[in-house]
Design an enzyme around this catalytic site. Structure first.
Site, PDB file in Angstrom:
ATOM      1  N   GLU A  34      -6.455  -0.557  -1.188  1.00  0.00           N
ATOM      2  CA  GLU A  34      -7.082   0.400  -2.171  1.00  0.00           C
ATOM      3  C   GLU A  34      -6.246   0.541  -3.350  1.00  0.00           C
ATOM      4  OE1 GLU A  34      -6.876   1.065   1.036  1.00  0.00           O
ATOM      5  OE2 GLU A  34      -8.376   2.045   1.935  1.00  0.00           O
ATOM      6  N   CYS A  53      -1.260  -0.478   0.428  1.00  0.00           N
ATOM      7  CA  CYS A  53      -2.802  -0.831   1.162  1.00  0.00           C
ATOM      8  C   CYS A  53      -3.392  -1.318   0.116  1.00  0.00           C
ATOM      9  CB  CYS A  53      -3.271   0.817   1.245  1.00  0.00           C
ATOM     10  SG  CYS A  53      -2.596   1.744   2.455  1.00  0.00           S
ATOM     11  N   ASN A  92      -4.217  -5.570   1.201  1.00  0.00           N
ATOM     12  CA  ASN A  92      -3.095  -4.887   1.656  1.00  0.00           C
ATOM     13  C   ASN A  92      -2.010  -6.053   1.563  1.00  0.00           C
ATOM     14  OD1 ASN A  92      -4.468  -5.881   3.925  1.00  0.00           O
ATOM     15  ND2 ASN A  92      -3.302  -4.662   5.474  1.00  0.00           N
TER      16      ASN A  92
HETATM   17  N1  THU Z   1      -4.437  -0.378   5.156  1.00  0.00           N
HETATM   18  C1  THU Z   1      -4.838  -0.350   3.949  1.00  0.00           C
HETATM   19  O1  THU Z   1      -4.784  -1.393   3.209  1.00  0.00           O
HETATM   20  N2  THU Z   1      -5.707   0.356   3.806  1.00  0.00           N
HETATM   21  C2  THU Z   1      -6.232   1.654   4.594  1.00  0.00           C
HETATM   22  O2  THU Z   1      -7.101   2.316   4.169  1.00  0.00           O
HETATM   23  C3  THU Z   1      -5.492   1.772   5.929  1.00  0.00           C
HETATM   24  C4  THU Z   1      -4.249   0.919   6.093  1.00  0.00           C
HETATM   25  C5  THU Z   1      -3.111  -1.236   5.606  1.00  0.00           C
HETATM   26  C6  THU Z   1      -1.746  -0.614   5.325  1.00  0.00           C
HETATM   27  C7  THU Z   1      -1.262  -1.747   6.404  1.00  0.00           C
HETATM   28  O3  THU Z   1      -0.737  -3.010   5.768  1.00  0.00           O
HETATM   29  C8  THU Z   1      -2.337  -2.064   7.457  1.00  0.00           C
HETATM   30  O4  THU Z   1      -3.387  -1.446   6.882  1.00  0.00           O
HETATM   31  C9  THU Z   1      -1.971  -1.277   8.808  1.00  0.00           C
HETATM   32  O5  THU Z   1      -2.015   0.112   8.467  1.00  0.00           O
END
Ligand code: THU
Length: 160
Positions: free
Chosen positions: A74, A72, A61
């Site tokens: 993914e 995110c 992220n």
């Molecule tokens: N986040 C992800 O990278 N992937 C997920 O599946 C859920 C949330 C990140 C977004 C943000 O930077 C942090 O986690 C908190 O929500």
């Protein structure tokens, strides 16, 4: 009135029960959490994609002071893979998250926007993607994003 019941099959694995390739993929996702840019949430997520040619692509992220401008793990991984290896099918993804100094006790599951992007990847390559959602206590595994996104909106809907 009638009802429609949708069911989802989720397999729960211990790390030892995973294949060597899956273990490598999970390890890559865990490692990717270390270089996440998560200065606002401190919630570090790593994603590792397995391409058809065996290569592993990772992402994490990337947060931003203007919160919605972040991305995110993914989608960071998927967009990098699709931009640089457009001819390679994505066959699996592992996701892990690190919070408060340790990997999460609960499995990390992709957010709604990431699920939509993963659906596009499956449709684009006409290949279901195995999804491994890590926690220290067990790994949830589904064989397609469709298990996590019932009643999805995808390319078929736009066909004339
Ligand atoms: N986040 C992800 O990278 N992937 C997920 O599946 C859920 C949330 C990140 C977004 C943000 O930077 C942090 O986690 C908190 O929500």
């Amino acid at each position: 009135m009638k009802e429609i019941n949708l069911t989802t099959k989720i397999s729960v694995y211990l790390l030892d029960e995973c294949t060597e390739t899956e273990k490598k993929l999970i390890e890559a996702a865990k490692k990717a959490t270390k270089s996440a840019y998560a200065r606002y949430s401190n919630f570090r997520v790593g994603a590792a994609l397995l391409l058809e040619n065996g290569e592993i692509i990772t992402g994490n992220n990337q947060e931003n002071a203007a919160y919605p401008s972040g991305l995110c793990a993914e989608r960071t991984a998927v967009f990098f893979a699709n931009a640089n290896y457009p001819d390679q099918k994505v066959v699996a993804i592992a996701v892990a998250a690190h919070n408060n100094g340790k990997f999460t006790k609960d499995v990390i599951t992709p957010c709604g926007a990431c699920r939509q992007v993963l659906l596009e990847v499956e449709n684009r390559y006409k290949t279901p993607m195995r999804i491994l959602m890590y926690s220290d206590e067990g790994i949830y595994v589904v064989d397609s994003i469709k298990s996590l996104l019932p009643l999805s909106f995808g390319d078929k809907m736009l066909e004339k």
